[in-house]
Design a protein around this motif. Structure first.
Motif, mmCIF file in Angstrom:
data_model
loop_
_atom_site.group_PDB
_atom_site.id
_atom_site.type_symbol
_atom_site.label_atom_id
_atom_site.label_comp_id
_atom_site.label_asym_id
_atom_site.label_seq_id
_atom_site.Cartn_x
_atom_site.Cartn_y
_atom_site.Cartn_z
ATOM 1 N N ASN A 84 33.939 -45.442 22.615
ATOM 2 C CA ASN A 84 34.791 -46.621 22.978
ATOM 3 C C ASN A 84 35.690 -46.897 23.853
ATOM 4 O O ASN A 84 35.747 -47.416 24.629
ATOM 5 N N THR A 85 36.714 -45.920 23.628
ATOM 6 C CA THR A 85 38.323 -46.269 23.946
ATOM 7 C C THR A 85 38.339 -46.700 25.407
ATOM 8 O O THR A 85 38.640 -46.984 25.706
ATOM 9 N N ASN A 86 37.904 -45.095 25.564
ATOM 10 C CA ASN A 86 37.805 -45.316 27.220
ATOM 11 C C ASN A 86 36.893 -46.409 28.081
ATOM 12 O O ASN A 86 37.119 -46.913 29.301
ATOM 13 N N LYS A 88 36.158 -49.206 27.231
ATOM 14 C CA LYS A 88 37.606 -50.603 26.699
ATOM 15 C C LYS A 88 38.381 -50.509 27.301
ATOM 16 O O LYS A 88 38.562 -51.904 28.403
ATOM 17 N N ARG A 89 38.874 -49.039 27.997
ATOM 18 C CA ARG A 89 40.169 -49.204 28.570
ATOM 19 C C ARG A 89 39.500 -49.370 30.130
ATOM 20 O O ARG A 89 40.416 -50.089 30.798
ATOM 21 N N ARG A 90 38.951 -48.412 30.661
ATOM 22 C CA ARG A 90 38.450 -48.660 31.851
ATOM 23 C C ARG A 90 36.961 -49.688 32.145
ATOM 24 O O ARG A 90 37.282 -50.077 34.088
ATOM 25 N N TRP A 92 35.826 -52.707 30.134
ATOM 26 C CA TRP A 92 35.791 -53.617 29.295
ATOM 27 C C TRP A 92 36.721 -54.699 29.588
ATOM 28 O O TRP A 92 36.386 -55.432 30.396
ATOM 29 N N THR A 93 37.733 -54.478 29.786
ATOM 30 C CA THR A 93 40.196 -55.261 29.347
ATOM 31 C C THR A 93 38.928 -55.161 31.417
ATOM 32 O O THR A 93 39.645 -56.990 32.020
ATOM 33 N N ARG A 94 38.561 -54.899 32.390
ATOM 34 C CA ARG A 94 38.922 -54.827 33.977
ATOM 35 C C ARG A 94 37.664 -55.811 33.911
ATOM 36 O O ARG A 94 38.022 -56.858 34.985
ATOM 37 N N GLN A 97 38.574 -59.191 33.048
ATOM 38 C CA GLN A 97 39.856 -60.031 33.855
ATOM 39 C C GLN A 97 38.540 -60.413 34.992
ATOM 40 O O GLN A 97 39.457 -62.163 35.823
ATOM 41 N N LYS A 103 40.282 -62.417 26.458
ATOM 42 C CA LYS A 103 40.102 -61.726 26.046
ATOM 43 C C LYS A 103 39.606 -61.526 24.391
ATOM 44 O O LYS A 103 39.669 -62.205 23.986
ATOM 45 N N HIS A 105 36.148 -58.993 22.077
ATOM 46 C CA HIS A 105 35.499 -57.661 21.406
ATOM 47 C C HIS A 105 34.177 -57.146 21.915
ATOM 48 O O HIS A 105 33.320 -58.703 22.124
#
Length: 152
Positions: A84-86, A88-90, A92-94, A97, A103, A105
């Protein structure tokens, strides 16, 4: 997210357009990523896959899923479990954008899908089956949001 990351090839029937939700893959402190059962029997269910995404899902499985019946459908860059953390960072956020979206969830997609199902006329029992809930409480939230014209 845990249901998604726990999906294996044996769970998908892309000819009939269904997915069996039978387990979840979650991070447990001291144990790492672990397959677990759902909190209630209602969590194990079969859900229809929209026709709109069947071809994309077939291509994804062909190109990215791990081989074999137990092969994970969604994996990280090393073909290991998707964390999940990877994600989101790698990813989902991108993706948000790139799509010029606010933003939100990842779990908000579940809310959106169920609100759309309710607005299309899904009954409380149908929403409960779709979400894997054993009580009407959560399903009533989606029914209420559509009758008030407020999408969540």
């Amino acid at each position: 997210m845990g249901e998604l990351t726990g999906l294996q090839r044996r769970d998908l029937d892309l000819d009939t357009g269904t997915v069996k939700i039978e387990r979840q893959l979650i991070q447990i402190t001291g144990k790492g990523l672990t397959f677990t059962d759902h909190k209630s029997a209602a969590g194990k269910r079969t859900v229809a896959i929209p026709d709109l995404i069947i071809d994309e899902l077939k291509a994804h499985v062909k190109d990215f899923a791990v081989d074999g019946d137990d092969g994970l459908i969604f994996v990280g860059p090393d073909n290991g479990p998707l964390r999940n953390t990877n994600f989101k960072r790698r990813v989902w956020t991108r993706a948000l954008q790139d799509a010029d979206l606010p933003k939100i969830h990842f779990h908000d997609l579940r809310h959106t899908g169920n609100t759309l199902a309710a607005s299309a006329g899904a009954l409380i029992r149908e929403l409960m089956a779709r979400m894997g809930h054993s009580s009407t409480r959560a399903a009533l939230i989606y029914q209420h949001s559509t009758t008030n014209g407020n999408a969540k």
